[in-house]
Design a protein around this motif. Structure first.
Motif, PDB file in Angstrom:
ATOM      1  N   GLN A 139      92.344 -45.706  31.127  1.00  0.00           N
ATOM      2  CA  GLN A 139      92.040 -44.689  31.801  1.00  0.00           C
ATOM      3  C   GLN A 139      90.732 -45.181  32.661  1.00  0.00           C
ATOM      4  N   MET A 140      90.411 -46.314  32.418  1.00  0.00           N
ATOM      5  CA  MET A 140      89.394 -47.148  33.198  1.00  0.00           C
ATOM      6  C   MET A 140      89.609 -48.544  33.292  1.00  0.00           C
ATOM      7  N   ILE A 141      89.034 -49.113  34.350  1.00  0.00           N
ATOM      8  CA  ILE A 141      88.947 -50.598  34.438  1.00  0.00           C
ATOM      9  C   ILE A 141      87.711 -51.108  35.306  1.00  0.00           C
ATOM     10  N   ILE A 147      88.098 -51.428  45.302  1.00  0.00           N
ATOM     11  CA  ILE A 147      89.233 -51.158  45.179  1.00  0.00           C
ATOM     12  C   ILE A 147      89.403 -49.648  46.140  1.00  0.00           C
ATOM     13  N   GLN A 148      89.792 -49.848  47.358  1.00  0.00           N
ATOM     14  CA  GLN A 148      89.622 -48.738  48.226  1.00  0.00           C
ATOM     15  C   GLN A 148      90.837 -48.031  48.464  1.00  0.00           C
ATOM     16  N   GLN A 149      91.506 -47.301  47.856  1.00  0.00           N
ATOM     17  CA  GLN A 149      92.935 -46.689  48.082  1.00  0.00           C
ATOM     18  C   GLN A 149      93.126 -45.325  47.592  1.00  0.00           C
ATOM     19  N   PRO A 150      93.863 -44.541  48.098  1.00  0.00           N
ATOM     20  CA  PRO A 150      94.205 -43.206  47.960  1.00  0.00           C
ATOM     21  C   PRO A 150      94.632 -43.149  46.446  1.00  0.00           C
ATOM     22  N   GLY A 151      93.947 -42.144  45.700  1.00  0.00           N
ATOM     23  CA  GLY A 151      94.284 -42.104  44.385  1.00  0.00           C
ATOM     24  C   GLY A 151      93.503 -42.844  43.116  1.00  0.00           C
ATOM     25  N   ILE A 152      92.656 -43.750  43.935  1.00  0.00           N
ATOM     26  CA  ILE A 152      91.968 -44.346  43.051  1.00  0.00           C
ATOM     27  C   ILE A 152      90.247 -44.028  43.100  1.00  0.00           C
ATOM     28  N   HIS A 153      89.519 -43.862  42.006  1.00  0.00           N
ATOM     29  CA  HIS A 153      88.133 -43.429  42.173  1.00  0.00           C
ATOM     30  C   HIS A 153      87.507 -44.425  41.659  1.00  0.00           C
ATOM     31  N   CYS A 154      86.428 -45.286  42.641  1.00  0.00           N
ATOM     32  CA  CYS A 154      85.885 -46.564  42.525  1.00  0.00           C
ATOM     33  C   CYS A 154      84.206 -46.319  42.831  1.00  0.00           C
ATOM     34  N   VAL A 155      83.721 -46.918  41.770  1.00  0.00           N
ATOM     35  CA  VAL A 155      82.043 -46.625  41.545  1.00  0.00           C
ATOM     36  C   VAL A 155      81.517 -47.807  41.478  1.00  0.00           C
ATOM     37  N   TYR A 261      82.681 -52.880  39.604  1.00  0.00           N
ATOM     38  CA  TYR A 261      83.018 -51.720  39.962  1.00  0.00           C
ATOM     39  C   TYR A 261      83.801 -50.992  38.689  1.00  0.00           C
ATOM     40  N   CYS A 262      83.674 -49.911  38.627  1.00  0.00           N
ATOM     41  CA  CYS A 262      84.375 -49.064  37.623  1.00  0.00           C
ATOM     42  C   CYS A 262      85.438 -48.283  38.382  1.00  0.00           C
ATOM     43  N   LEU A 263      86.709 -48.412  37.861  1.00  0.00           N
ATOM     44  CA  LEU A 263      87.948 -47.412  38.593  1.00  0.00           C
ATOM     45  C   LEU A 263      88.444 -46.697  37.736  1.00  0.00           C
ATOM     46  N   GLU A 269      89.743 -38.657  36.900  1.00  0.00           N
ATOM     47  CA  GLU A 269      88.358 -38.652  37.248  1.00  0.00           C
ATOM     48  C   GLU A 269      87.406 -37.516  36.761  1.00  0.00           C
ATOM     49  N   LYS A 270      88.249 -36.213  36.442  1.00  0.00           N
ATOM     50  CA  LYS A 270      87.612 -35.101  35.825  1.00  0.00           C
ATOM     51  C   LYS A 270      87.359 -35.624  34.526  1.00  0.00           C
ATOM     52  N   LYS A 271      88.089 -36.092  33.680  1.00  0.00           N
ATOM     53  CA  LYS A 271      88.144 -36.458  32.301  1.00  0.00           C
ATOM     54  C   LYS A 271      86.789 -37.294  32.084  1.00  0.00           C
ATOM     55  N   LEU A 272      86.437 -38.226  33.217  1.00  0.00           N
ATOM     56  CA  LEU A 272      85.458 -39.001  33.088  1.00  0.00           C
ATOM     57  C   LEU A 272      84.127 -38.808  33.970  1.00  0.00           C
ATOM     58  N   SER A 273      84.251 -37.586  34.209  1.00  0.00           N
ATOM     59  CA  SER A 273      83.206 -37.180  35.462  1.00  0.00           C
ATOM     60  C   SER A 273      81.783 -37.659  34.768  1.00  0.00           C
TER      61      SER A 273
END
Length: 287
Positions: A139-141, A147-155, A261-263, A269-273
């Motif tokens: 669920q997270m790596i 990694i900046q690409q559609p469908g990926i949330h990166c912080v 970075y956490c992705l 994303e909602k589950k891990l908000s």
């Protein structure tokens, strides 16, 4: 209506070659298996076997039925695995990391934020982590690059700086800072479970003889008792303290510094908000 068990029995008969062997494999009596096969033929309204004295062989309809039965059985098993995996994901947060240090804070933080969930973690290569994120294994790596690409949330998560851990008698123990090449060629202690750092050490110090230790306890005992150099990091020092018989010297090479970075996938994303809000807070710092 055809039942899955009937198809499994048909495949067993086809693979075993005889009713008696198939019945033994299926833990059924031979008459019960024979009745089940006859019922399947009635449901299909076709004959599946050429029946001769003491011999039973599939006819063309039977061969076609077995071929499709195997596909149906495989699809059924795949359905079960997918549904079970989905159910596990609903109550599990699986984290994959490129290095051990981020997990020291991430796992306890997730446990505190999601007490009803099971938190699992492991280390893998960057490629395996990205693959696992895509196929739902994680669920997270945590990666050492964004990694900046559609469908990926990166912080951005945090940083780690590597140090040499040297005995006071080492010729370089008085240095304020060192490069990796300064110790290349020596014998060094190295912990095996350090993720992507492992390959970096071997690539940047090709002439070094690494004594690799599989267990944390054995590694730490050897570090305390031996005069061999090893590695540590600012996060490890903060967590475990500075060994009294060791001198910690920062490594100047850019490869000795990592930004993590956490992705997660956009649909997670909602589950891990709550987690992402915490690490995006200005006050957040890995402990």
């Amino acid at each position: 209506m055809i039942e899955l068990g009937q198809l499994e029995q048909l495949v067993a008969v086809a693979e075993c070659g005889t009713l008696s062997k198939a019945a033994e494999q299926l833990h059924l009596s031979q008459p019960a298996l024979s009745r089940s096969i006859q019922k399947l033929e009635e449901e299909l309204q076709v004959t599946l076997f050429e029946r001769q004295k003491n011999k039973l062989s599939l006819n063309p309809c039977g061969e076609l039925t077995v071929e499709h039965a195997k596909k149906v059985i495989g699809q059924s098993r795949d359905l079960v695995e997918r549904v079970r995996a989905f159910e596990r994901r609903q109550r599990t947060v699986s984290v994959g990391s490129c290095a051990p240090a981020p997990l020291w804070d991430i796992v306890p933080l997730l446990s505190a934020l999601y007490p009803e969930m099971t938190i699992s973690s492991e280390m893998k290569s960057n490629d395996r982590l990205l693959q696992g994120l895509g196929d739902g294994t994680y669920q997270m790596i945590v990666l050492p690059e964004p990694i900046q690409q559609p469908g990926i949330h990166c912080v951005r998560y945090g940083e780690e700086q590597l140090y040499f851990s040297l005995p006071p008698a080492h010729p370089l123990s008085g240095a304020k800072a060192l490069h990796l090449k300064d110790l290349d060629g020596e014998t060094m202690l190295l912990l095996s479970q350090i993720g992507f750092w492992h390959e970096m050490h071997r690539e940047k110090m090709p002439n070094t003889h690494f004594l690799v230790q599989e267990e944390d306890f054995a590694f730490n005992e050897l570090v305390r008792a031996s005069a061999l150099p090893s590695f540590t990091s600012d996060l490890a020092i903060k967590r475990e303290g500075n060994a009294s018989n060791r001198v910690m010297i920062p490594i100047l090479d850019p490869e000795a510094h990592a930004t993590f970075y956490c992705l997660c996938r956009a649909d997670e994303e909602k589950k891990l908000s709550a987690f992402f809000r915490r690490i995006e807070s200005p006050a957040w710092k890995p402990s």
